[in-house]
Design an enzyme around this catalytic site. Structure first.
Site, PDB file in Angstrom:
ATOM      1  N   THR A 239     -26.206  46.308 -58.659  1.00  0.00           N
ATOM      2  CA  THR A 239     -27.336  47.230 -58.586  1.00  0.00           C
ATOM      3  C   THR A 239     -27.492  47.971 -59.907  1.00  0.00           C
ATOM      4  OG1 THR A 239     -26.112  49.204 -57.890  1.00  0.00           O
ATOM      5  CG2 THR A 239     -26.807  47.652 -56.161  1.00  0.00           C
ATOM      6  N   ASP A 240     -28.636  48.597 -60.085  1.00  0.00           N
ATOM      7  CA  ASP A 240     -28.772  49.582 -61.148  1.00  0.00           C
ATOM      8  C   ASP A 240     -28.086  50.874 -60.683  1.00  0.00           C
ATOM      9  OD1 ASP A 240     -29.520  50.841 -63.506  1.00  0.00           O
ATOM     10  OD2 ASP A 240     -31.549  50.039 -63.461  1.00  0.00           O
ATOM     11  N   TYR A 241     -28.042  51.834 -61.549  1.00  0.00           N
ATOM     12  CA  TYR A 241     -27.291  53.074 -61.370  1.00  0.00           C
ATOM     13  C   TYR A 241     -27.696  53.795 -60.076  1.00  0.00           C
ATOM     14  CZ  TYR A 241     -24.783  57.121 -63.405  1.00  0.00           C
ATOM     15  OH  TYR A 241     -23.899  58.145 -63.680  1.00  0.00           O
ATOM     16  N   THR A 242     -26.795  53.863 -59.112  1.00  0.00           N
ATOM     17  CA  THR A 242     -26.971  54.521 -57.807  1.00  0.00           C
ATOM     18  C   THR A 242     -28.183  54.008 -57.025  1.00  0.00           C
ATOM     19  OG1 THR A 242     -28.250  56.432 -58.644  1.00  0.00           O
ATOM     20  CG2 THR A 242     -25.842  56.641 -58.619  1.00  0.00           C
ATOM     21  N   ALA A 243     -28.587  52.767 -57.256  1.00  0.00           N
ATOM     22  CA  ALA A 243     -29.790  52.238 -56.593  1.00  0.00           C
ATOM     23  C   ALA A 243     -29.615  52.150 -55.082  1.00  0.00           C
ATOM     24  CB  ALA A 243     -30.151  50.867 -57.169  1.00  0.00           C
TER      25      ALA A 243
END
Length: 761
Positions: free
Chosen positions: A284-288
């Site tokens: 995932t992207d950051y905290t997605a």
């Protein structure tokens, strides 16, 4: 007989290679299967966890807060950590203090170079030179791997037609075809053909998918489009990266068909794995995952389960997987098989990188001392930066400048070395960057005099300037009154023969979370530019930007405009090389520049309406146009001038029609009609005149960058096959439909020669 022998040899070589690959795959599967049999459920889930390493400093790895999680097998990899010493210390914890001694992945946002920073990706794309772009990625991989990094969150290949979106700076512009070529070049540069070599790193294509089409150009916003548009206009660069063998894929923040990408099974499994055959892992992207709670998909436990079931393998920072998957398994919301599949994919990546064989293969202290920010790398960066600059205007040949007399260098970006690397230059040493002022002095020596004045701040709004100069990229705001700063600059200008105005955006005025509704040059800088023009001295605008800007007034009033994007470590030297003609500019735009923000989104490969405006018309009632401005862009896709001139002959086709399995060859004579040698990007576009679904007015299908001496001519050829004519129809079948086509070849998407041909059945 000779043919049979050659064929036999080739067959044996191919078979031998295939056998070796299958043996390697069997060996990997056997190793990982054996390892996974020893792993507890907690350790398997731990491999899916990717925290940031922000709390680790040299000498404190063993006592950092994350160290205990590593010992307990709760971490699969780390990012935001650099240097061999730090990485070795942390890896040591994993392979000496954890139960199964599984090594960690180490990732970083190596976006457009490591310590040797190259132009921002939008600038790199403007070179239209795949060899240079691949070379920039190769150098980035060598440097990053020499400093302990084995995984990069690049390339970013999101197609974008909206310059309000700040992250346009990270991509390759509006066109899927050139975006796909760049995606392949970047993956090749990072990964080469063997990930186990210690000077290659695993690439991660992002952001899957459609992130560049967010509504209103506002970062992290909603995306909504038909599948027909996805397949024909937005998917191609992602698929190109998959076809090139990219090792990992990052999810996007936006939703796709009402489901956020990180929980979108159709996207992550049906398209990515079943249709495209991707066999790497998805992060995932950051905290997605956590952010899907605000999207409205449920609490952290629920969205984490949705993400795993969709086909996501690794959770960046949020720790939703780490803290909830075990309970979801007990509640039968997910299966053991789903956890095992994700864990296996992470372990396979580590195996392919050679980390099980040698966890410290990227921790060679000698390499970190000798292979980073070398003189040869800086020379490459200087050359590539100069190739990325786009000459937008050069009235009366103001450029190139003479290396004599007195030159006024004015503007808030003139002496701003911290801003030269541009956005997403996280490993850069700003002290090593070359400002425009330093570059001019380096190139001129004592041949000419350079007088400097700041002239204005970035913008009149001090709070806006603070938001636009984050991450150490200060412009050292001048606290004096604006009229005092301007008066000082005008005094310098009057003493000079020519004025170089270094204006535009700061580095962090574009990039992530840097959307803008006003895409003009900031207020006080425009006032400065107007005052400089009133001196009557020739003015050259050196434009810094991470996006297309609205420059209608500048185009109408400034004699020369050189768009230099953000050129990287060697930006200042490269700017001087082009200003003084040591390098002839050859960059071409990969994103359309609008007349004003009201035209946005504006792109060349649009479709016709049922009421198109007639060619050459400015306005006609009851046609698709505006009352107050023409439909035309200020600078079209593919546009870029040179210090020489190029003339195009007429297109010649070797036949007027062809059938599947055949090809048609288009040729055109290109002549350098000026007095300097130069490079030209010859661009090929095609239009399908009648289709079962509506087709764009033009589509880029090929290009060649050629070098011509003054007076030299060359015939450039393009072969067109059925593959070049294929598109996704309403059933999402990839087809070429028989019928009439128009072919265009020229210096940009607007200024072209035309020819007609037909595809028969």
């Amino acid at each position: 007989m000779k043919f049979i022998k050659v064929f036999a040899v080739l067959f044996i070589m191919t078979a031998t290679g295939a056998t070796a690959q299958s043996q390697d795959a069997r060996k990997m599967n056997q190793f990982i299967s054996g390892l996974m049999k020893k792993m507890t459920l907690d350790e398997k889930i731990g491999q899916l966890n990717l925290p940031s390493a922000g709390d680790i400093t040299t000498g404190q790895a063993s006592s950092a807060g994350i160290a205990q999680k590593i010992r307990e097998g709760q971490v699969g990899g780390l990012f935001n950590i650099k240097s061999v010493e730090k990485i070795r210390d942390v890896q040591k914890i994993a392979v000496e203090s954890s139960r199964l001694k599984i090594p960690l992945l180490f990732g970083m946002d190596v976006i457009h170079g490591y310590q040797t920073v190259f132009p921002i990706p939008l600038g790199l794309s403007s070179t239209w030179d795949m060899t240079l772009i691949e070379r920039s990625a190769r150098i980035a991989a060598i440097e990053a791997s020499a400093d302990g990094i084995n995984w990069t969150f690049s390339p970013m290949v999101d197609v974008s037609r909206d310059p309000r979106w700040g992250r346009m700076s990270e991509g390759s512009g509006e066109d899927p075809y050139i975006g796909a070529q760049i995606a392949k070049a970047m993956v090749r540069g990072y990964q080469q053909s063997d990930l186990s070599k210690n000077n290659t790193i695993m690439a991660c294509v992002k952001h899957f998918a459609l992130y560049g089409a967010i509504e209103a150009g506002r970062d992290y916003n909603t995306t909504d489009m038909s599948r027909l548009r996805m397949y024909n206009e937005y998917f191609l660069p992602y698929k190109a990266a998959i076809d090139a063998g990219v090792g990992s894929v990052m999810t996007s923040f936006n939703e796709v068909h009402g489901i956020p990408a990180s929980a979108n099974k159709w996207l992550m499994t049906d398209v990515l794995r079943k249709q495209w055959g991707f066999d790497g892992f998805v992060v995932t992207d950051y905290t997605a995952i956590n952010e899907m709670v605000d999207h409205g998909l449920g609490n952290l436990k629920e969205v984490s389960a949705l993400s795993l079931k969709a086909g996501v393998d690794m959770d960046m920072v949020g720790e939703g997987f780490l803290t909830t998957l075990k309970q979801s398994l007990q509640e039968k919301k997910i299966t053991q098989e789903q956890i095992d599949i994700a864990c296996r994919r992470i372990l396979e990546a580590k195996y392919k990188l050679g980390l099980f064989e040698d966890p410290f293969r990227y921790c060679d202290v000698q390499r970190s001392k000798t292979e980073i920010l070398t003189e040869s790398n800086r020379r490459e960066a200087r050359n590539i930066a100069a190739q990325s600059f786009v000459l937008l205007k050069n009235q009366n040949n103001v450029l190139p400048l003479k290396k004599s007399g007195t030159i006024a260098l004015i503007g808030p970006l003139a002496d701003a070395k911290e801003n030269m690397p541009g956005t997403w230059s996280v490993a850069a040493d700003f002290k090593q960057s070359i400002s425009v002022q330093a570059g001019l002095q380096n190139v001129l020596g004592n041949k000419a005099k350079v007088l400097y004045a700041k002239g204005s701040n970035l913008t009149a709004d001090s709070a806006l300037e603070e938001r636009a100069t984050m991450f150490g990229k200060t412009l050292n705001r001048d606290k004096r009154p604006a009229d005092v700063i301007l008066k000082e600059a005008l005094a310098v200008a009057r003493k000079s023969d020519v004025i170089v105005a270094a204006l535009g955006e700061s580095a962090e005025m574009s990039g992530e979370s840097s959307s803008r509704t006003n895409i003009e040059i900031p207020d006080v800088q425009k006032d400065l530019l107007k005052a400089l023009l009133q001196t009557g001295k020739p003015v050259v605008l050196v434009l810094f930007t991470g996006r297309p800007l609205a420059l209608k007034w500048e185009d109408e009033n400034v004699p020369a405009i050189l768009n230099v994007w953000f050129g990287g470590t060697e930006a200042g030297n490269a700017v001087a090389d082009v200003l003084f003609g040591d390098v002839n500019p050859s960059g071409k735009l990969t994103a359309t520049f609008p007349q004003n923000v009201g035209q946005v989104p504006l792109f060349y490969n649009h479709k016709n309406t049922g009421r198109p405006l007639a060619q050459g018309k400015w306005f006609e009632k009851f046609r698709s146009n505006y009352l107050d401005v023409s439909n035309d862009p200020l600078y079209p896709f593919g546009f870029g001038l040179s210090y020489t001139t190029f003339n195009y002959g007429d297109i010649k086709l070797d036949k007027s029609s062809f059938k599947p399995g055949e090809k048609i060859t288009a040729s055109i004579s290109v002549s350098n009609t000026g007095s300097r040698e130069g490079q030209e990007v010859v661009q090929l576009y095609i239009r399908d005149l009648v289709g079962s679904v509506t087709r764009p007015v033009k589509e880029l299908k090929g290009f060649q960058k050629i070098h011509l001496k003054a007076g030299e001519s060359r015939t450039v050829q393009f072969d067109i096959t059925e593959e070049d004519l294929k598109f996704y129809n309403s059933d999402l079948n990839f087809v070429a439909e028989p019928g009439d086509f128009k072919l265009f070849i020229g210096t940009n998407s607007r200024d072209v020669k035309e020819a007609d041909f037909r595809l028969n059945r």
